[in-house]
Scaffold this motif. Sequence first.
Motif, PDB file in Angstrom:
ATOM      1  N   GLY A  96       0.817  -1.200   0.000  1.00  0.00           N
ATOM      2  CA  GLY A  96       0.000   0.000   0.000  1.00  0.00           C
ATOM      3  C   GLY A  96       0.854   1.255   0.000  1.00  0.00           C
ATOM      4  O   GLY A  96       2.075   1.198   0.125  1.00  0.00           O
ATOM      5  N   GLY A  97       0.204   2.391  -0.169  1.00  0.00           N
ATOM      6  CA  GLY A  97       0.929   3.652  -0.171  1.00  0.00           C
ATOM      7  C   GLY A  97       0.040   4.787  -0.614  1.00  0.00           C
ATOM      8  O   GLY A  97      -1.166   4.629  -0.768  1.00  0.00           O
ATOM      9  N   SER A  98       0.655   5.932  -0.803  1.00  0.00           N
ATOM     10  CA  SER A  98      -0.049   7.128  -1.270  1.00  0.00           C
ATOM     11  C   SER A  98       0.349   7.411  -2.701  1.00  0.00           C
ATOM     12  O   SER A  98       1.544   7.525  -3.001  1.00  0.00           O
ATOM     13  N   VAL A  99      -0.646   7.520  -3.565  1.00  0.00           N
ATOM     14  CA  VAL A  99      -0.394   7.762  -4.981  1.00  0.00           C
ATOM     15  C   VAL A  99      -1.352   8.814  -5.508  1.00  0.00           C
ATOM     16  O   VAL A  99      -2.345   9.149  -4.866  1.00  0.00           O
ATOM     17  N   GLN A 100      -1.041   9.289  -6.692  1.00  0.00           N
ATOM     18  CA  GLN A 100      -1.925  10.230  -7.379  1.00  0.00           C
ATOM     19  C   GLN A 100      -2.960   9.457  -8.189  1.00  0.00           C
ATOM     20  O   GLN A 100      -2.713   8.322  -8.617  1.00  0.00           O
ATOM     21  N   ALA A 101      -4.095  10.070  -8.404  1.00  0.00           N
ATOM     22  CA  ALA A 101      -5.122   9.463  -9.249  1.00  0.00           C
ATOM     23  C   ALA A 101      -4.538   9.144 -10.620  1.00  0.00           C
ATOM     24  O   ALA A 101      -3.769   9.932 -11.181  1.00  0.00           O
ATOM     25  N   GLY A 102      -4.910   7.967 -11.113  1.00  0.00           N
ATOM     26  CA  GLY A 102      -4.398   7.532 -12.404  1.00  0.00           C
ATOM     27  C   GLY A 102      -3.177   6.639 -12.313  1.00  0.00           C
ATOM     28  O   GLY A 102      -2.827   5.962 -13.301  1.00  0.00           O
ATOM     29  N   GLU A 103      -2.532   6.629 -11.154  1.00  0.00           N
ATOM     30  CA  GLU A 103      -1.349   5.794 -10.985  1.00  0.00           C
ATOM     31  C   GLU A 103      -1.730   4.361 -10.604  1.00  0.00           C
ATOM     32  O   GLU A 103      -2.911   4.022 -10.480  1.00  0.00           O
ATOM     33  N   SER A 104      -0.690   3.537 -10.429  1.00  0.00           N
ATOM     34  CA  SER A 104      -0.897   2.114 -10.155  1.00  0.00           C
ATOM     35  C   SER A 104      -0.206   1.704  -8.865  1.00  0.00           C
ATOM     36  O   SER A 104       0.755   2.347  -8.426  1.00  0.00           O
TER      37      SER A 104
END
Length: 124
Positions: A9-17
Motif C-alpha cells: 500500500g501507499g499514497s499515490v496520485q489518481a491515475g497511478e498504479s
Amino acid sequence: AVQLVESGGGSVQAGESLRLTCEYSGLVYKSFSMGWFRQAPGKEREGVAIFASDGSSKYADVVKGRFTISLDMEKNTLYLQMTSLKDDDTAMYYCAYDPKWWLRLHQGPEFGYWGHGTQVTVSS
C-alpha cells in the motif's frame, strides 16, 4: 496456523498504479477462496476481488477492468494489481482466505482468516 500478511500500500496520485501483496502460510486445503476486501472510513467493508481454487476470479463492478487478482502458489503470494486508481479507491485493503471455494464478494463474513491490512490512499 494460517497467516496472511499484506504489503504494497501507499499514497499515490489518481491515475497511478499499485500492486498489493499478500504473503500467506499455513494453508492446508487444496480448495479455497482468497480475496481482497477494502474498507474506507465511515463505510462498510466491501469485496474487491476473489480468486478461487478452480482458477476463477470475480471482481466488484467498480474495479472491473482496472484491478487484477492473481495467485502465485510457488511464492505463496496473492496479488492485487491496481491501475487507473481513483480517489474512491482510498481504503484499508485486507487479504482474506477460507477453505470454502465457492465464496462470493458479498460473503466477506464467511472468510475465516484475515490479514491486518495495508492502506491505500489516492489523491487527485
